[in-house]
Scaffold this motif. Sequence first.
Motif, PDB file in Angstrom:
ATOM      1  N   PRO A 211       0.868  -1.156  -0.065  1.00  0.00           N
ATOM      2  CA  PRO A 211       0.170   0.033  -0.044  1.00  0.00           C
ATOM      3  C   PRO A 211       0.760   1.449  -0.050  1.00  0.00           C
ATOM      4  N   VAL A 212       0.363   2.420  -0.662  1.00  0.00           N
ATOM      5  CA  VAL A 212       1.099   3.593  -0.902  1.00  0.00           C
ATOM      6  C   VAL A 212       1.073   4.201   0.515  1.00  0.00           C
ATOM      7  N   ARG A 213       2.254   4.834   1.074  1.00  0.00           N
ATOM      8  CA  ARG A 213       2.206   5.343   2.564  1.00  0.00           C
ATOM      9  C   ARG A 213       2.755   6.672   2.162  1.00  0.00           C
ATOM     10  N   VAL A 214       2.765   7.717   3.264  1.00  0.00           N
ATOM     11  CA  VAL A 214       3.189   9.030   3.141  1.00  0.00           C
ATOM     12  C   VAL A 214       4.478   9.104   4.268  1.00  0.00           C
ATOM     13  N   ASP A 215       5.694   9.570   3.671  1.00  0.00           N
ATOM     14  CA  ASP A 215       6.832  10.037   4.470  1.00  0.00           C
ATOM     15  C   ASP A 215       6.400  10.851   5.464  1.00  0.00           C
ATOM     16  N   GLU A 216       6.432  10.555   6.738  1.00  0.00           N
ATOM     17  CA  GLU A 216       6.252  11.454   7.849  1.00  0.00           C
ATOM     18  C   GLU A 216       6.877  12.810   7.837  1.00  0.00           C
ATOM     19  N   TYR A 217       8.069  12.790   7.279  1.00  0.00           N
ATOM     20  CA  TYR A 217       9.003  14.056   7.154  1.00  0.00           C
ATOM     21  C   TYR A 217       8.675  14.811   5.946  1.00  0.00           C
ATOM     22  N   THR A 218       8.835  14.185   4.909  1.00  0.00           N
ATOM     23  CA  THR A 218       8.758  14.934   3.705  1.00  0.00           C
ATOM     24  C   THR A 218       7.423  15.192   3.315  1.00  0.00           C
ATOM     25  N   GLY A 219       6.241  14.298   3.471  1.00  0.00           N
ATOM     26  CA  GLY A 219       5.017  14.358   3.096  1.00  0.00           C
ATOM     27  C   GLY A 219       4.929  13.747   1.785  1.00  0.00           C
ATOM     28  N   ARG A 220       6.051  13.145   1.414  1.00  0.00           N
ATOM     29  CA  ARG A 220       6.009  12.304  -0.016  1.00  0.00           C
ATOM     30  C   ARG A 220       5.550  10.848  -0.047  1.00  0.00           C
ATOM     31  N   ARG A 221       4.874  10.751  -1.022  1.00  0.00           N
ATOM     32  CA  ARG A 221       4.191   9.210  -1.217  1.00  0.00           C
ATOM     33  C   ARG A 221       5.345   8.164  -1.556  1.00  0.00           C
ATOM     34  N   TYR A 222       5.311   7.206  -1.119  1.00  0.00           N
ATOM     35  CA  TYR A 222       6.138   5.790  -1.381  1.00  0.00           C
ATOM     36  C   TYR A 222       5.607   4.662  -1.121  1.00  0.00           C
ATOM     37  N   THR A 223       6.182   3.423  -1.765  1.00  0.00           N
ATOM     38  CA  THR A 223       5.796   2.261  -1.713  1.00  0.00           C
ATOM     39  C   THR A 223       6.922   1.399  -2.131  1.00  0.00           C
ATOM     40  N   PHE A 224       6.984  -0.058  -1.690  1.00  0.00           N
ATOM     41  CA  PHE A 224       7.701  -0.943  -1.817  1.00  0.00           C
ATOM     42  C   PHE A 224       7.210  -2.012  -3.006  1.00  0.00           C
ATOM     43  N   PHE A 225       7.962  -2.666  -3.427  1.00  0.00           N
ATOM     44  CA  PHE A 225       7.927  -3.864  -4.270  1.00  0.00           C
ATOM     45  C   PHE A 225       9.297  -4.667  -4.490  1.00  0.00           C
ATOM     46  N   LYS A 226       9.254  -6.115  -4.907  1.00  0.00           N
ATOM     47  CA  LYS A 226      10.496  -6.765  -4.948  1.00  0.00           C
ATOM     48  C   LYS A 226      10.706  -7.109  -6.436  1.00  0.00           C
ATOM     49  N   ASP A 227      11.994  -7.248  -6.646  1.00  0.00           N
ATOM     50  CA  ASP A 227      12.508  -7.748  -8.025  1.00  0.00           C
ATOM     51  C   ASP A 227      12.454  -9.116  -7.851  1.00  0.00           C
ATOM     52  N   PRO A 228      12.782  -9.866  -9.148  1.00  0.00           N
ATOM     53  CA  PRO A 228      12.554 -11.458  -9.146  1.00  0.00           C
ATOM     54  C   PRO A 228      13.289 -12.126  -7.953  1.00  0.00           C
ATOM     55  N   ASP A 229      14.452 -11.510  -7.832  1.00  0.00           N
ATOM     56  CA  ASP A 229      15.035 -12.248  -6.646  1.00  0.00           C
ATOM     57  C   ASP A 229      14.692 -11.671  -5.303  1.00  0.00           C
ATOM     58  N   GLY A 230      13.725 -10.962  -5.003  1.00  0.00           N
ATOM     59  CA  GLY A 230      13.198 -10.536  -3.757  1.00  0.00           C
ATOM     60  C   GLY A 230      13.933  -9.219  -3.273  1.00  0.00           C
ATOM     61  N   LEU A 231      14.721  -8.635  -4.055  1.00  0.00           N
ATOM     62  CA  LEU A 231      15.386  -7.429  -3.416  1.00  0.00           C
ATOM     63  C   LEU A 231      14.296  -6.486  -3.404  1.00  0.00           C
ATOM     64  N   PRO A 232      14.378  -5.543  -2.211  1.00  0.00           N
ATOM     65  CA  PRO A 232      13.472  -4.731  -1.936  1.00  0.00           C
ATOM     66  C   PRO A 232      13.620  -3.230  -2.891  1.00  0.00           C
ATOM     67  N   LEU A 233      12.365  -2.913  -3.390  1.00  0.00           N
ATOM     68  CA  LEU A 233      12.651  -1.827  -4.576  1.00  0.00           C
ATOM     69  C   LEU A 233      11.853  -0.733  -3.903  1.00  0.00           C
ATOM     70  N   GLU A 234      11.996   0.493  -3.982  1.00  0.00           N
ATOM     71  CA  GLU A 234      11.084   1.622  -3.471  1.00  0.00           C
ATOM     72  C   GLU A 234      10.536   2.514  -4.901  1.00  0.00           C
ATOM     73  N   LEU A 235       9.530   2.765  -4.898  1.00  0.00           N
ATOM     74  CA  LEU A 235       9.045   3.951  -5.652  1.00  0.00           C
ATOM     75  C   LEU A 235       8.937   5.185  -4.747  1.00  0.00           C
ATOM     76  N   TYR A 236       9.485   6.212  -5.019  1.00  0.00           N
ATOM     77  CA  TYR A 236       9.190   7.381  -4.203  1.00  0.00           C
ATOM     78  C   TYR A 236       8.919   8.675  -5.168  1.00  0.00           C
ATOM     79  N   GLU A 237       7.647   9.194  -4.753  1.00  0.00           N
ATOM     80  CA  GLU A 237       7.232  10.188  -5.678  1.00  0.00           C
ATOM     81  C   GLU A 237       7.749  11.566  -5.337  1.00  0.00           C
ATOM     82  N   ALA A 238       8.225  11.919  -6.603  1.00  0.00           N
ATOM     83  CA  ALA A 238       9.119  13.259  -6.403  1.00  0.00           C
ATOM     84  C   ALA A 238       8.324  14.221  -6.713  1.00  0.00           C
TER      85      ALA A 238
END
Length: 129
Positions: free
Chosen positions: A102-129
Motif C-alpha cells: 500500500p502507498v504510504r506517506v513519508d512523515e517527514y517529507t510528506g512524499r508518497r512511497y511504496t515498496f515492491f520486489k524484483d524477481p530475486d526478492g530485492l526490496p525496491l521503492e518507488l518515491y514520488e518526486a
Amino acid sequence: MTMLLGLHHAAIICADYDRARDFYTRILGLTVLAENYRAARQSWKLDLALPDGGQIELFSFPDPPPRPNRPEAQGLRHLAFAVADIEACCRHLNGHGVATEPVRVDEYTGRRYTFFKDPDGLPLELYEA
C-alpha cells in the motif's frame, strides 16, 4: 570540500539472469547501455540507464547465495526510484504481476512511497518526486 558528485550506479546480483533482465528492461523500462558475457567468471554484466543518468549494473554469477530475508540486516536496505506518478507506476507493476505494498506517506517529507520486489526478492521503492 565535497568529494562526492552523485550516485553513479548500484550493482545487483541476480539468480536468474534472463528473468532479471526482462524485469529491469521490459517491466521497469530501463535502457540497455552494454551487455557483456565474462567467460572467465561465467557471468553476465548488464549496464542499465535511468533517465537521470544513474545506472544499474546487473550481474549474474554461478550459484550466488540468497539475500538474507531481513530488511533490517546490515548493508544496503533497498534501492529507491524517483517517480512522477506513483499510482500509475503501481498500476503498471501490478499489471505485470508485480505486487506493490500500500502507498504510504513519508512523515517527514510528506512524499508518497511504496515498496515492491524484483524477481530475486530485492526490496525496491518507488518515491514520488
